[in-house]
Motif scaffolding. Structure first.
Motif, mmCIF file in Angstrom:
data_model
loop_
_atom_site.group_PDB
_atom_site.id
_atom_site.type_symbol
_atom_site.label_atom_id
_atom_site.label_comp_id
_atom_site.label_asym_id
_atom_site.label_seq_id
_atom_site.Cartn_x
_atom_site.Cartn_y
_atom_site.Cartn_z
ATOM 1 N N PRO A 192 5.716 -0.815 -37.238
ATOM 2 C CA PRO A 192 4.488 -1.605 -37.452
ATOM 3 C C PRO A 192 3.224 -0.738 -37.430
ATOM 4 C CG PRO A 192 5.871 -2.624 -35.775
ATOM 5 C CD PRO A 192 6.490 -1.311 -36.088
ATOM 6 N N ALA A 193 3.262 0.336 -36.611
ATOM 7 C CA ALA A 193 2.082 1.211 -36.522
ATOM 8 C C ALA A 193 1.802 1.910 -37.844
ATOM 9 C CB ALA A 193 2.284 2.229 -35.401
ATOM 10 N N LEU A 194 2.832 1.975 -38.716
ATOM 11 C CA LEU A 194 2.658 2.623 -40.021
ATOM 12 C C LEU A 194 1.627 1.892 -40.874
ATOM 13 C CD1 LEU A 194 6.355 3.454 -40.941
ATOM 14 C CD2 LEU A 194 4.542 5.118 -40.639
ATOM 15 N N LEU A 195 1.345 0.628 -40.505
ATOM 16 C CA LEU A 195 0.359 -0.142 -41.272
ATOM 17 C C LEU A 195 -1.072 0.302 -40.962
ATOM 18 C CD1 LEU A 195 2.041 -3.651 -40.890
ATOM 19 C CD2 LEU A 195 2.081 -2.155 -42.892
ATOM 20 N N ASP A 196 -1.226 1.105 -39.922
ATOM 21 C CA ASP A 196 -2.546 1.648 -39.596
ATOM 22 C C ASP A 196 -2.903 2.705 -40.650
ATOM 23 O OD1 ASP A 196 -4.693 3.004 -38.611
ATOM 24 O OD2 ASP A 196 -3.938 3.141 -36.551
ATOM 25 N N VAL A 197 -3.721 2.295 -41.612
ATOM 26 C CA VAL A 197 -3.979 3.153 -42.778
ATOM 27 C C VAL A 197 -4.658 4.459 -42.378
ATOM 28 C CG1 VAL A 197 -5.103 3.258 -45.044
ATOM 29 C CG2 VAL A 197 -4.130 1.121 -44.233
#
Lengths: 315, 443
Positions: free
Chosen positions: B335-340
């Motif tokens: 989910p942290a991968l969504l932190d652009v």
């Protein structure tokens, strides 16, 4: 049969010898200046020109008279160039790192590229028939892959050849070096300091070392590093001012260490311990060896920056 | 030093080779030879570790006895095959007719390998991490006979013990220069890679791409020093390639070989999650091929190797996680991968420290994928490209995980660079697969 995307055949044959000579010129220039000079001043690295020339050679299948002449000259100079490079590498191995640069004012790691360029041209010209010039429907992609593989090889073979030959030359002239000589070569005076401490403390001793900060951070103040040399001695790390020296029992030693890293204010930040210590014995190290240069019995240690800066204090 | 070298040779001939032949008797000669050292030293150090845990002191006679006890049944079981193998090898060498271009390439390979051995037999261990950790532990194990003394604080048991115990073997044999082990790893990588590639390409193409591989600067450099990155690269990359051979050749021996190699990669470096990539690929292929028991078989060989160290490390730390918890932990990064913003930082970091050092070979790999489509061979090579992309995915997610747990992650680019050298064999193998008919094309 020629590859269309490279250009018209005649154009290639005209360009090939010119490109070879141009690349030679760039590589010689880097040998005199420094490796990377072309890339720094003209954006494209000399190794790129090297790889492009090789790819040109792979994809050209006929020779103009001029190209034939350049390739013949290349063949003629290959052995003398190799011998010159090997000779200077041996000279460097027999003396010290950068001996050739400081004495003859050129870069050996630049010259190796010239030799490899000459060798590559010779080998590619000799074996180019074993490499297909087209590959199915790949067209320019195939040429691009060949270029990228060639460039990768050029970049890496330069390192491997230069590292290999210079290291082997060094070894050839230092076959009788002892284990300690080799470690001194790698770690310098720090290794001698550790050997000195090892020679002058029992294996069950406790050694007090300076804090892990500049100027001792990567040397005598790094407990993991010091332990690698002084094991099985027990290490205790203390701050700049050791709070309670009297708490330590017999068989305890304190390192006297100047510290090799830069720190501020210089030179006042150097030197440890920084307090007066009543010592059973103070043993100072000879700056140029692992030997003892002076021993003082039952005296008081003081930080003296004009005296010996490495040693041990026995409490 | 001679005793140390003989000891290592006995490990190769007494454990590595018969084990490789036992796992898959039809292995080609190069693959069997290339796998012998990594398998032998990996299994033997693991057994040294386990026997020491139950009280057997590290000592030359004890380790020789251990070697004898393992190798005698293995060699006895494989006696005929080994005999055939040696006779076959001698015949192959006798009948070898090399083309001039092959001789030149073998000459270049010989230069690399001989240079590596000259240097590692000459220089003592001198590189920081090894002096301080890997070699230090090896020294202490050999001196004290047990492991407890070396585990002074957490720093000393943060990494598994394969290379340290390999150094211990050298020290027990009276040697002082254990770095030659890394030259053997380098040689094994070359020979093993050639063997695995030779299943699809001609001898000439195989030698050429092996030369391209061994020329890679990080691999050559790491063969001269005693970091764990080269052994890790050998285990994980050869293990990953073996998965491809398992599916293509439909031979379960390659699957077991892969499980052992990947397992031993975690016995070399534990924190890098690339084992997850292989596990995921084997799981997907097993499901796709409707042979779920293959995944079970893989797990059966992989997990015991990995768990031995994990359990031991947990016992020292006083707590710890299970493999299941670890996998769940990694999925939490997703989910942290969504932190652009963070993703941007990670990609810049990977571009700077990983992609740029890879250089042209990475672009050639990308072109190889396009080439596979143009040649209409994408189905044939899909699995291998998939393996490489799963590895790349693990690299990105792993770096993301690192950035969430370590404050100074962006300052340790050199560690990422060292780690990413495991991709060289994968990229070059991909390119070689696509260009496999390279030398058979006549204009």
């Amino acid at each position: 049969m020629h590859i269309k995307h490279i250009g018209k055949p005649k154009l290639i044959f005209m360009f090939l010898p010119v490109f070879i000579l141009f690349t030679y010129a760039l590589l010689f220039l880097e040998t005199v200046k420094y490796p990377g000079f072309i890339g720094n001043h003209f954006l494209i690295d000399a190794k790129v020109y090297f790889a492009i020339t090789i790819v040109f050679l792979i994809f050209s299948d006929a020779k103009s008279n001029f190209a034939g002449f350049v390739l013949r000259v290349n063949r003629l100079i290959l052995i003398p160039l190799s011998l010159i490079y090997l000779g200077f590498s041996l000279l460097e191995g027999a003396h010290f790192t950068n001996y050739v640069l400081s004495t003859f004012k050129f870069h050996l790691d630049g010259l190796v590229l010239v030799v490899l360029f000459s060798l590559s041209i010779y080998l590619v010209d000799k074996f180019k028939n074993t490499i297909p010039r087209t590959f199915g429907k790949l067209g320019p992609i195939y040429a691009a892959m060949i270029f990228l593989i060639t460039f990768f090889m050029v970049k890496n073979i330069t390192y491997a050849a230069n590292t290999g030959i210079s290291r082997n030359s060094y070894i050839l002239f230092h076959l009788r070096s002892s284990y300690d000589d080799k470690m001194f070569y790698e770690w310098g005076v720090f290794y001698r300091f550790m050997v000195f401490v090892r020679n002058n403390t029992p294996q069950d001793a406790t050694i007090i070392i300076p804090p892990m900060e500049d100027p001792w951070l990567m040397g005598s103040g790094n407990d993991h590093f010091v332990r690698a040399f002084l094991y099985p001695r027990k290490l205790i790390q203390e701050p700049k001012i050791i709070p309670d020296i009297k708490a330590f029992g017999p068989n305890t030693y304190i390192l006297i260490t100047w510290g090799k890293e830069a720190c501020k204010p210089d030179p006042e930040c150097h030197g440890w311990p920084r307090q007066e210590i009543a010592a059973k014995r103070i043993i100072y190290k000879d700056p140029d060896s692992t030997n003892v240069i002076e021993t003082r019995e039952n005296s008081v240690y003081k930080l003296e920056d004009d005296k010996y800066v490495y040693g041990i204090i026995e409490l | 030093m001679i005793i140390s070298v003989i000891f290592v040779l006995l490990i190769i001939l007494g454990i590595g080779l018969p084990l490789a032949l036992l796992i898959y008797p039809k292995l080609n000669h190069a693959t069997a030879i290339g796998m012998s050292f990594p398998l032998g030293i990996g299994v033997f150090t693991l057994l040294m570790f386990v026997t020491n845990l139950v009280g057997v002191r590290f000592g030359l006679s004890n380790e020789l006895l251990l070697l004898f006890l393992i190798s005698v049944p293995l060699v006895f079981l494989q006696w005929r095959r080994m005999g055939k193998f040696f006779v076959g090898s001698v015949d192959a060498i006798k009948n070898l007719k090399l083309m001039p271009v092959e001789k030149v390439m073998l000459g270049a390979l010989a230069f690399l390998i001989v240079t590596s051995f000259i240097n590692t037999f000459y220089w003592p261990v001198h590189i920081w991490d090894s002096v301080v950790l890997y070699d230090f532990r090896g020294h202490v194990f050999a001196e004290t006979g047990f492991m407890k003394e070396a585990f002074i604080d957490g720093y000393y048991y943060n990494y598994p013990l394969l290379t340290s115990l390999a150094h211990t073997i050298v020290y027990l044999g009276g040697g002082r220069y254990p770095q030659f082990l890394y030259s053997i790893f380098y040689l094994s990588l070359g020979v093993g890679f050639y063997g695995l590639l030779r299943e699809f390409v001609s001898r000439k193409t195989g030698i050429f791409f092996t030369l391209v591989l061994l020329l890679a600067q990080p691999l050559f450099y790491h063969s001269l020093i005693s970091y764990t990155n080269l052994p890790f690269t050998v285990y994980i990359s050869l293990g990953a390639i073996s998965i491809y051979l398992w599916d293509k050749k439909k031979e379960v021996g390659y699957l077991i070989l892969s499980a052992l190699l990947v397992g031993l990669s975690t016995w070399t470096r534990f924190n890098e999650p690339f084992w997850l990539a292989t596990l995921l690929v084997v799981f997907i292929v097993s499901i796709y091929r409707k042979k779920v028991w293959n995944f079970a078989l893989y797990s059966l060989f992989f997990f015991p190797i990995r768990e031995v160290w994990k359990i031991f490390q947990n016992s020292l730390i006083g707590n710890g996680t299970t493999a299941g918890n670890e996998i769940v932990g990694y999925t939490k990064v997703l989910p942290a991968l969504l932190d652009v913003n963070k993703l941007g930082q990670i990609l810049v970091y990977l571009y700077k420290y990983v992609v740029i050092p890879w250089g042209g070979i990475f672009v050639a790999f990308l072109l190889a994928i396009i080439a596979a489509f143009l040649l209409k061979k994408q189905k044939k090579f899909f699995l291998f490209f998939f393996i490489v992309f799963v590895f790349l995915g693990v690299l990105v997610v792993g770096t993301f995980g690192l950035s969430l747990t370590v404050d100074f992650w962006y300052r340790i680019g050199d560690a990422a660079q060292r780690l990413s050298m495991l991709f060289y064999p994968l990229f070059i193998y991909s390119i070689a697969l696509v260009l496999q008919k390279f030398d058979r094309i006549k204009e």
